[in-house]
Structures are given as structure tokens and as C-alpha cells.
Scaffold this active site. Structure first.
Site, PDB file in Angstrom:
ATOM      1  N   HIS A  64      26.716  28.808  37.844  1.00 60.92           N
ATOM      2  CA  HIS A  64      27.839  28.949  36.893  1.00 60.92           C
ATOM      3  C   HIS A  64      28.131  30.425  36.607  1.00 60.92           C
ATOM      4  O   HIS A  64      28.645  30.768  35.552  1.00 60.92           O
ATOM      5  CB  HIS A  64      27.564  28.229  35.572  1.00 60.92           C
ATOM      6  CG  HIS A  64      27.044  26.845  35.739  1.00 60.92           C
ATOM      7  ND1 HIS A  64      27.846  25.732  35.690  1.00 60.92           N
ATOM      8  CD2 HIS A  64      25.783  26.394  35.984  1.00 60.92           C
ATOM      9  CE1 HIS A  64      27.099  24.644  35.890  1.00 60.92           C
ATOM     10  NE2 HIS A  64      25.850  25.019  36.077  1.00 60.92           N
TER      11      HIS A  64
ATOM     12  N   SER B 291      42.114  54.788  44.702  1.00 63.69           N
ATOM     13  CA  SER B 291      43.305  54.457  43.926  1.00 63.69           C
ATOM     14  C   SER B 291      44.212  55.674  43.867  1.00 63.69           C
ATOM     15  O   SER B 291      43.743  56.809  43.765  1.00 63.69           O
ATOM     16  CB  SER B 291      42.895  54.046  42.513  1.00 63.69           C
ATOM     17  OG  SER B 291      43.987  54.183  41.632  1.00 63.69           O
TER      18      SER B 291
ATOM     19  N   LYS C 298      38.229  55.625  41.152  1.00 64.55           N
ATOM     20  CA  LYS C 298      38.047  54.325  41.796  1.00 64.55           C
ATOM     21  C   LYS C 298      37.508  54.407  43.220  1.00 64.55           C
ATOM     22  O   LYS C 298      37.828  55.303  43.986  1.00 64.55           O
ATOM     23  CB  LYS C 298      39.386  53.562  41.835  1.00 64.55           C
ATOM     24  CG  LYS C 298      39.903  53.144  40.488  1.00 64.55           C
ATOM     25  CD  LYS C 298      38.973  52.191  39.747  1.00 64.55           C
ATOM     26  CE  LYS C 298      38.966  50.830  40.359  1.00 64.55           C
ATOM     27  NZ  LYS C 298      40.092  49.988  39.972  1.00 64.55           N
TER      28      LYS C 298
ATOM     29  N   GLU D  41      38.353  42.255  49.659  1.00 62.87           N
ATOM     30  CA  GLU D  41      39.454  41.547  48.985  1.00 62.87           C
ATOM     31  C   GLU D  41      40.456  41.011  50.004  1.00 62.87           C
ATOM     32  O   GLU D  41      40.989  39.908  49.856  1.00 62.87           O
ATOM     33  CB  GLU D  41      40.144  42.479  47.995  1.00 62.87           C
ATOM     34  CG  GLU D  41      39.257  42.821  46.821  1.00 62.87           C
ATOM     35  CD  GLU D  41      39.852  43.930  45.972  1.00 62.87           C
ATOM     36  OE1 GLU D  41      40.147  43.683  44.810  1.00 62.87           O
ATOM     37  OE2 GLU D  41      40.034  45.045  46.493  1.00 62.87           O
TER      38      GLU D  41
END
Ligand code: ARG
Length: 458
Positions: A157, A278, A284, A291
Site C-alpha cells: 500500500h 529543468s 532539478k 517517466e
């Protein structure tokens, strides 16, 4: 538009819009090699059966071999104005050898031809995909071996659950990928039937030898029904489904790694060469590759849906709709090969954040099941043991204490079965070592599994 294979029945030239709309050369050009190989076997058969003169058959084969070399060396002239790859090759063959080329299409239709091409393409691509999966499995195993001593908190979970060896977690990926490979291998069995000879859909009255063509092309079986041969694309749906499942696996691996690379988890660091930055936030370092892997799954699932819907309710036999099975199939195959390739490389570029992980596995709630099993071994019933440890965890949480700091009297308050010896099991190493069942995260068993996989994937 190039010369049609069917022009004489027409009293007019086709509209250029018709040509543009119906042409498939833009995507079926990649089938050139298989189309030519199929034609070579077919021409040899026509000659052997004396359906065409042997010398014509030989000329055709010679011409096709030259075209095959051109395809293999990148010199083949794809004609963007051709209707499809079949007519493109036919036209070039006419240019190369003249009149005998017109005998090649005897006892054949583009309907059985495309059914053959796509089967040959798939047999070859499945082999390549399986190889790519094996390479990814090897990269994962290498990473697991390299970090064998690493113990991470495992999650259910997405809440901290129990300690596991990182290698154990990684071997779970290897298991799933193996089933993906098995599914593809299984699909091959059903693709491995040679459809040429079906003609348009009813077979031919000429004395062809389908078995000869089958053997020449290395197929295991013949398709047994000419209508089925040109009509069905269930084998494409099957492969797309297998690839969709594979992509689900890959997306889940990607997601684990994305989570692990966050500051919040901080289990891993992905090398700069496999990250992006970024344009606005200078700090970043983003896991864009992972992704995009996760994101590609949408496309791959869509490709499966696309062909399922394409086939639904289609009348039997050949329909031109079937042309549209190829773009989604090719897209899924290409995308997955790309994903598998970059994933292999990525696994060689991940570094473990040992300190951060070590501090995370100090969380003693990770050992609650070990404590329950400790009490069960002292003779307590499971329910009693669960209740005792539950109270203990709650008591420690409420008082901001660690279980390992409880003195003997405090331990005994929870259960007289506790001794100070219980402290020895409150660490990650002990926790994984305590596991015994086959398939568990016990280091001895995981080592054995690693050895089994290494041997299997050799
Ligand atoms: N391009 C077609 C396909 O991909 C094959 C050609 C069959 N065309 C035809 N008009 N019968 O299925």
C-alpha cells in the site's frame, strides 16, 4: 502513382487522392525483405512444379536476389508512389529482368502475400524482442549481484512494511520478464504456419506445392484453411497483448525507480547521463527516461485496443481494413525495443544510496512480523502474538520510544515470553535471515535464485 497491378479493368486512372489514401508503402516498406524471401520461395516452387518455365523461375530468383541485396545494403529504391511494398517490388523486378517477372504473381494474391510477410516479420521480431528481454534481465541481475548486501524497507500500500533484500526485489522483475518472454515464445507457435497458397481467399486451381514453400521459408506448419489464412489477425492481437503486458511490467519497474530516486525515498541515484534538467528550476535532476517508459504504456495499450477494434465485426476473408493492423503493431514493437534497450543501459547507471537506506531500515516497525513470529515460536497463538506486538508498537509510538530500548521489565509487561534476547532480531540483517520459506527474501535462498537465473540466461 506507379503502375497498378490491376489497372486494365479500370476505365479511368484513379484519382490522386485515392492513391494517396490507399497507399501503404510508407509503413509496409519495412516488410521488403520478407516479401522478397517469400517471392523467391514461391518462384522456385512455380518452376519446380512446371507451372512456369524453369528458366523463368531462375531469372525471377536471380532478380529477386539482387533486390534482396539492395534491401539489405540500404540501396533499394522505395517508391513513395507505389501502392504497397508488393507492387513496389514487382515493378522493380520487371525493370530488372523484363517479361519473366510477370509470371511471379501466378497462383498468388497480395492477400496471402501480406499474411506471409507479417508472419515472417513477427517471427523475426519476436526473436529480437526475446533477446532484448534477456539482456535486460541480465542487466538487472548484474545490478542485484553488485548490491547483494543491500536491504531496503519493502512496501505494501506504499506504506513501510518489512525488510527485503534489494536483490530479492529485483529478482521479482526478472520473474515477470521471463513470463513475458514465455508468452512471446508461445505466440510464435501460432504464427509459425505458412499461408501462401491461400490466394485471394479460396486457394488455387494450379498445381502448387505449399509444403515446398513452407520448408524453404522455414515454417513449421501450413495454414489449413485458405479463408482463415487471409482473414484472421488473431496472432497480431496476441502479440500486441503480450507486448501490452510486458509494457505494464516495464512501467512498474520504472515507477519503482522513479520513487526510489526521489528525495523522500532516496534509495538510488541515477547517473546524470541518464537524467534531464529543468529549464526553469536550476536544482532539478529529473528521471525523464523512466517517466517516458511509464508513459509509453498508454500508446502500447492503445495499439492493442486499436487492432482489437479494427478486427471486431469484420466480415470473413480479406478486407482492406486489415492494412491498418500494421502501424500499431510496428509502433509497439519499435517502442518496446527502444525501451528495453535504454532500460538495460540505465541499470548500469544507478548508484545505491547506502547511508540513506541504512537509516530508513532502523525503523523498528519493519520488524513487527518478526516479533509476532518470535512469540509464535515461544508457543503463543497467532492472534495473541499479533495483539501483544500491536500494543507494543502503539505503546512505543505513543511514548516516542524504540522497542530495542525497552528494558526487561518493560518487555515483560507486554508478554512474559519476551527476554532481552529479542533485541537481537530488531535489525534488517536479522529480519531477512529469519525468513525461511522457499521464495522468501532469505539471503541464502536469494543467492541460490541469482545463481539459477545466471545459469538459465546464459
Ligand atoms: N496492403 C495490404 C495490407 O496490408 C495488402 C494488399 C492487399 N490489397 C488488396 N487490395 N487486396 O493488408
Amino acid at each position: 502513382m506507379a503502375k497498378k497491378l490491376w489497372g486494365t479493368r479500370f476505365s479511368k486512372e484513379t484519382n490522386s487522392l485515392t492513391d494517396r489514401f490507399t497507399s501503404s508503402i510508407a509503413f509496409d516498406e519495412r516488410l521488403a525483405k520478407y516479401d522478397i524471401l517469400g517471392s523467391i520461395a514461391h518462384a522456385q516452387m512455380l518452376g519446380k512444379q512446371k507451372i512456369i518455365p524453369l528458366k523463368d523461375s531462375q531469372k525471377i530468383v536471380q532478380g529477386l536476389n539482387v533486390l534482396l541485396q539492395e534491401v539489405n545494403s540500404g540501396k533499394f529504391k522505395f517508391d513513395p508512389a507505389a501502392e504497397d511494398i508488393h507492387s513496389n517490388i514487382q515493378e522493380l523486378l520487371v525493370k530488372k529482368i523484363g517479361a519473366p517477372a510477370h509470371k511471379l504473381h501466378t497462383a498468388r494474391s497480395r492477400n496471402d502475400q501480406i499474411a506471409l510477410d507479417i508472419r515472417m516479420y513477427l517471427l523475426s521480431e519476436i526473436e529480437a524482442l526475446m533477446q532484448f528481454i534477456t539482456e535486460l534481465q541480465k542487466a538487472i541481475i548484474k545490478f542485484a549481484e553488485h548490491n547483494f548486501s543491500v536491504i531496503i524497507p519493502g512496501y505494501t500500500h506504499l506504506q513501510v512494511a518489512q525488510c527485503v533484500l534489494l536483490a530479492h526485489h529485483l529478482l521479482a522483475y526478472v520473474e515477470g520478464l521471463e513470463r513475458d518472454k514465455q508468452r512471446l515464445a508461445d505466440a510464435k507457435k501460432r504464427i509459425n504456419s505458412m499461408p501462401l497458397g491461400a490466394g485471394a481467399f479460396s486457394g488455387t486451381g494450379l498445381n502448387i506445392d505449399r509444403n515446398f514453400v513452407k520448408i524453404k521459408l522455414g515454417f513449421g506448419n501450413l495454414t489449413a484453411n485458405s479463408i482463415d489464412s487471409v482473414s484472421d489477425r488473431d496472432f497480431i492481437i496476441e502479440v500486441l497483448a503480450d507486448l501490452a503486458i510486458l509494457s505494464v511490467h516495464l512501467s512498474r519497474i520504472a515507477e519503482d525507480l522513479i520513487l526510489w530516486s526521489t528525495k523522500e525515498f532516496n534509495f538510488i541515484d541515477i547517473d546524470f547521463s541518464f537524467c534531464t534538467g529543468s529549464s526553469i528550476m536550476p536544482h532539478k535532476k529529473n528521471p525523464d527516461i523512466l517517466e517516458l517508459i511509464r508513459g509509453s504504456v498508454g500508446q502500447i495499450q492503445g495499439n492493442l485496443s486499436s487492432v482489437l477494434i479494427l478486427m471486431k465485426g469484420l466480415p470473413s476473408s480479406y478486407n482492406r481494413d486489415l492494412q491498418l493492423d500494421k502501424p500499431p503493431l510496428f509502433a509497439s514493437v519499435d517502442t518496446l525495443k527502444n525501451i528495453l534497450e535504454i532500460f538495460m543501459a540505465l541499470f548500469g547507471n544507478i548508484v545505491i544510496e547506502h547511508e540513506a537506506i541504512a537509516s530508513k531500515v532502523k525503523d523498528e516497525s519493519l520488524f513487527s512480523v518478526d516479533l509476532v513470529e518470535y512469540l509464535i515460536k515461544q508457543g503463543l497463538a497467532y492472534r495473541q502474538a499479533h495483539d501483544i506486538v500491536g500494543r507494543m508498537v502503539k505503546g512505543c509510538l505513543d511514548k516516542g520510544r524504540r522497542i530495542s530500548d525497552l528494558n526487561l521489565a518493560q518487555l515483560k509487561k507486554y508478554s512474559p515470553h519476551f527476554t532481552l534476547g529479542v533485541r537481537k532480531i530488531l535489525n534488517a540483517q536479522a529480519s531477512v535471515a529469519l525468513k525461511k520459506s522457499y521464495g522468501s527474501t532469505n539471503p541464502g535462498l536469494v543467492r541460490k535464485q541469482l545463481a539459477v537465473w545466471k545459469k538459465r540466461l546464459k
